[in-house]
Design a protein around this motif. Sequence first.
Motif, PDB file in Angstrom:
ATOM      1  N   ASN A   1       1.169  12.950  -9.242  1.00  0.00           N
ATOM      2  CA  ASN A   1       0.009  13.396  -9.305  1.00  0.00           C
ATOM      3  C   ASN A   1       0.161  14.365  -8.238  1.00  0.00           C
ATOM      4  O   ASN A   1      -0.982  15.292  -7.570  1.00  0.00           O
ATOM      5  CB  ASN A   1      -1.280  13.211  -9.637  1.00  0.00           C
ATOM      6  N   LYS A   2       1.671  14.370  -7.329  1.00  0.00           N
ATOM      7  CA  LYS A   2       1.875  14.947  -6.216  1.00  0.00           C
ATOM      8  C   LYS A   2       0.447  15.282  -5.161  1.00  0.00           C
ATOM      9  O   LYS A   2      -0.005  16.451  -4.949  1.00  0.00           O
ATOM     10  CB  LYS A   2       2.185  16.551  -6.178  1.00  0.00           C
ATOM     11  N   SER A   3      -0.798  14.751  -5.101  1.00  0.00           N
ATOM     12  CA  SER A   3      -2.097  15.038  -4.758  1.00  0.00           C
ATOM     13  C   SER A   3      -1.807  14.782  -3.426  1.00  0.00           C
ATOM     14  O   SER A   3      -1.355  14.402  -2.873  1.00  0.00           O
ATOM     15  CB  SER A   3      -3.189  13.622  -4.831  1.00  0.00           C
ATOM     16  N   PRO A   4      -2.620  15.960  -2.761  1.00  0.00           N
ATOM     17  CA  PRO A   4      -2.809  15.785  -0.841  1.00  0.00           C
ATOM     18  C   PRO A   4      -3.121  14.230  -0.398  1.00  0.00           C
ATOM     19  O   PRO A   4      -3.102  14.610   0.874  1.00  0.00           O
ATOM     20  CB  PRO A   4      -3.356  16.986  -0.778  1.00  0.00           C
ATOM     21  N   LYS A   5      -3.966  14.288  -0.848  1.00  0.00           N
ATOM     22  CA  LYS A   5      -4.594  12.826  -1.105  1.00  0.00           C
ATOM     23  C   LYS A   5      -4.115  11.930  -0.850  1.00  0.00           C
ATOM     24  O   LYS A   5      -3.788  11.001   0.279  1.00  0.00           O
ATOM     25  CB  LYS A   5      -5.582  12.316  -1.484  1.00  0.00           C
ATOM     26  N   ALA A   6      -2.888  11.658  -1.637  1.00  0.00           N
ATOM     27  CA  ALA A   6      -1.699  10.857  -1.967  1.00  0.00           C
ATOM     28  C   ALA A   6      -0.765  10.705   0.189  1.00  0.00           C
ATOM     29  O   ALA A   6      -0.246  10.160   0.180  1.00  0.00           O
ATOM     30  CB  ALA A   6      -1.067  10.859  -3.313  1.00  0.00           C
TER      31      ALA A   6
ATOM     32  N   THR B   1       0.889  -0.606   0.432  1.00  0.00           N
ATOM     33  CA  THR B   1       0.049   0.033   0.060  1.00  0.00           C
ATOM     34  C   THR B   1       0.881   0.959  -0.053  1.00  0.00           C
ATOM     35  O   THR B   1       0.691   2.123  -0.690  1.00  0.00           O
ATOM     36  CB  THR B   1      -1.207   0.148   1.234  1.00  0.00           C
ATOM     37  N   LEU B   2       1.784   1.388   1.064  1.00  0.00           N
ATOM     38  CA  LEU B   2       2.835   2.347   0.730  1.00  0.00           C
ATOM     39  C   LEU B   2       3.661   2.600  -0.558  1.00  0.00           C
ATOM     40  O   LEU B   2       3.983   4.250  -1.251  1.00  0.00           O
ATOM     41  CB  LEU B   2       4.176   1.863   2.140  1.00  0.00           C
ATOM     42  N   VAL B   3       3.836   1.648  -1.024  1.00  0.00           N
ATOM     43  CA  VAL B   3       4.470   1.678  -2.302  1.00  0.00           C
ATOM     44  C   VAL B   3       3.661   2.025  -3.584  1.00  0.00           C
ATOM     45  O   VAL B   3       3.592   2.801  -4.387  1.00  0.00           O
ATOM     46  CB  VAL B   3       4.876  -0.215  -3.349  1.00  0.00           C
ATOM     47  N   ALA B   4       2.222   2.053  -3.674  1.00  0.00           N
ATOM     48  CA  ALA B   4       0.852   2.379  -4.337  1.00  0.00           C
ATOM     49  C   ALA B   4       0.819   3.544  -4.055  1.00  0.00           C
ATOM     50  O   ALA B   4       0.802   4.594  -5.335  1.00  0.00           O
ATOM     51  CB  ALA B   4       0.208   1.607  -3.966  1.00  0.00           C
ATOM     52  N   LEU B   5       1.302   3.742  -2.769  1.00  0.00           N
ATOM     53  CA  LEU B   5       0.488   5.051  -2.565  1.00  0.00           C
ATOM     54  C   LEU B   5       2.190   6.854  -3.390  1.00  0.00           C
ATOM     55  O   LEU B   5       1.550   7.644  -3.297  1.00  0.00           O
ATOM     56  CB  LEU B   5       0.541   5.849  -1.058  1.00  0.00           C
ATOM     57  N   ALA B   6       3.447   5.640  -2.417  1.00  0.00           N
ATOM     58  CA  ALA B   6       4.077   6.631  -3.017  1.00  0.00           C
ATOM     59  C   ALA B   6       4.032   6.641  -4.411  1.00  0.00           C
ATOM     60  O   ALA B   6       4.234   7.854  -5.169  1.00  0.00           O
ATOM     61  CB  ALA B   6       5.352   6.456  -2.840  1.00  0.00           C
ATOM     62  N   LYS B   7       3.704   5.692  -5.492  1.00  0.00           N
ATOM     63  CA  LYS B   7       3.871   6.069  -7.406  1.00  0.00           C
ATOM     64  C   LYS B   7       2.437   6.595  -7.204  1.00  0.00           C
ATOM     65  O   LYS B   7       2.352   8.293  -8.096  1.00  0.00           O
ATOM     66  CB  LYS B   7       3.186   4.549  -7.599  1.00  0.00           C
ATOM     67  N   THR B   8       1.104   7.067  -6.793  1.00  0.00           N
ATOM     68  CA  THR B   8       0.379   7.780  -6.974  1.00  0.00           C
ATOM     69  C   THR B   8       0.508   9.252  -6.043  1.00  0.00           C
ATOM     70  O   THR B   8       0.504  10.619  -6.879  1.00  0.00           O
ATOM     71  CB  THR B   8      -1.223   7.631  -5.777  1.00  0.00           C
ATOM     72  N   TYR B   9       1.312   9.453  -5.424  1.00  0.00           N
ATOM     73  CA  TYR B   9       2.051  11.041  -4.948  1.00  0.00           C
ATOM     74  C   TYR B   9       3.123  11.240  -5.927  1.00  0.00           C
ATOM     75  O   TYR B   9       2.625  12.894  -6.771  1.00  0.00           O
ATOM     76  CB  TYR B   9       2.824  11.135  -3.541  1.00  0.00           C
ATOM     77  N   ALA B  10       4.145  10.494  -6.694  1.00  0.00           N
ATOM     78  CA  ALA B  10       4.844  10.869  -7.535  1.00  0.00           C
ATOM     79  C   ALA B  10       4.293  10.775  -9.247  1.00  0.00           C
ATOM     80  O   ALA B  10       4.533  12.093  -9.415  1.00  0.00           O
ATOM     81  CB  ALA B  10       5.916   9.516  -7.988  1.00  0.00           C
TER      82      ALA B  10
END
Length: 389
Positions: free
Chosen positions: A317-322, A306-315
Amino acid sequence: MDNYAEIYKSELLNEVVPFWEQYSVDQKYGGYFTCITNKGVVYDTDKFMWLQARQIWMFATLYQKVKPNDAWKKMALHGADFLESHGRDTGGNWYFSLNQHGAPLVQPYNIFSDCFAAMAFSALHQIEPLAKYEQIAKSTFQNILNRRGNSKGKYNKVYPGTRNLQNFALPMILCNLSLEMEPILGSDTVQEVTQSVIDLIMNNFYQAQSGLVLENVSDEGKFVDSFEGRLLNPGHAIEAMWFIMNLGLRNKDYDLVKKAEQIMYQQLEHGWDQEYGGIFYFMDYKGHPPQQLEWDQKLWWVHLETLVALAKTYAWNKSPKAEAWFKRVHNYTWTHFRDKENGGEWYGYLNREGKVSLNLKGGKWKGCFHVPRALLEIWKTLEKVTENK
């Protein structure tokens, strides 16, 4: 988020990798020990093929992606020699387990032994380009494709023609395995395999109405109202979504990336334990009691993937949610799974309240893979974000 890359890098290189280097090598018979306590004591010497292969892949990948450390290459080759000598039956199928000496214990019923063997020898070929490693990887991959319709073959316990189900795990693995093996499979093969499994995942296992991903569907891709048909595994679905995000970015299919992000959040929000924190292991699609008695345990790999998925999501779109979800899951994971007393590899199994259930660092199902792979993925992903700034 700038500081997290260094935190994950330090944990990988200073704690987790040294643990496996120190305690896992069987210098007498070859291969690796995986059943290791929090004190570094080997408590069982059986060798499980998918864990052996995962450790080969891990050290070959460290050599390729971090630095050409000769000790890491030697570690990967040490495991490969053992698997090459003892790991397969005469038909090229990989056993599930061997004893310490390399004699077969459990038949090759589990196709994931083959999946990780293919991944291991493909990665090994990238750092030691011997023809035999390429041949093992390619022939094993073809064997996987040949077995897709009935992966357990003669070891399948299901009565034929009654309730035939497709399981989510193999399509999920093929998304990542194909991409990992692209240097030897070629882009056309990767495209052909991944397009079919992405379609299967996004249009059959994913249920748009509920936003949830099923673990099993019928041969026709339909919901089956049974224990198996109602089964949810949030961690599996979340892990699959970062595989699919990688494929979407590779193909410049940004709609697919956005869809995978949406599905990832749906599994995370549904699977999060609002009372004690953490992500449930299993759930029932209709909210019935799951058949798995361990359904409410909190497992290491679920949270790390889950942390990998969230890190990739943040990378992406830089979303505050991620960012907010990453910090929330990070705080839970590092507080509960990391061994603050002994250091090294992390614990794997917590009860629902977040207390350690087993003092093992490795066993029959946990080896040198999810913790170091996740630490590496998150470090490299967030490091790129910082560099791009």
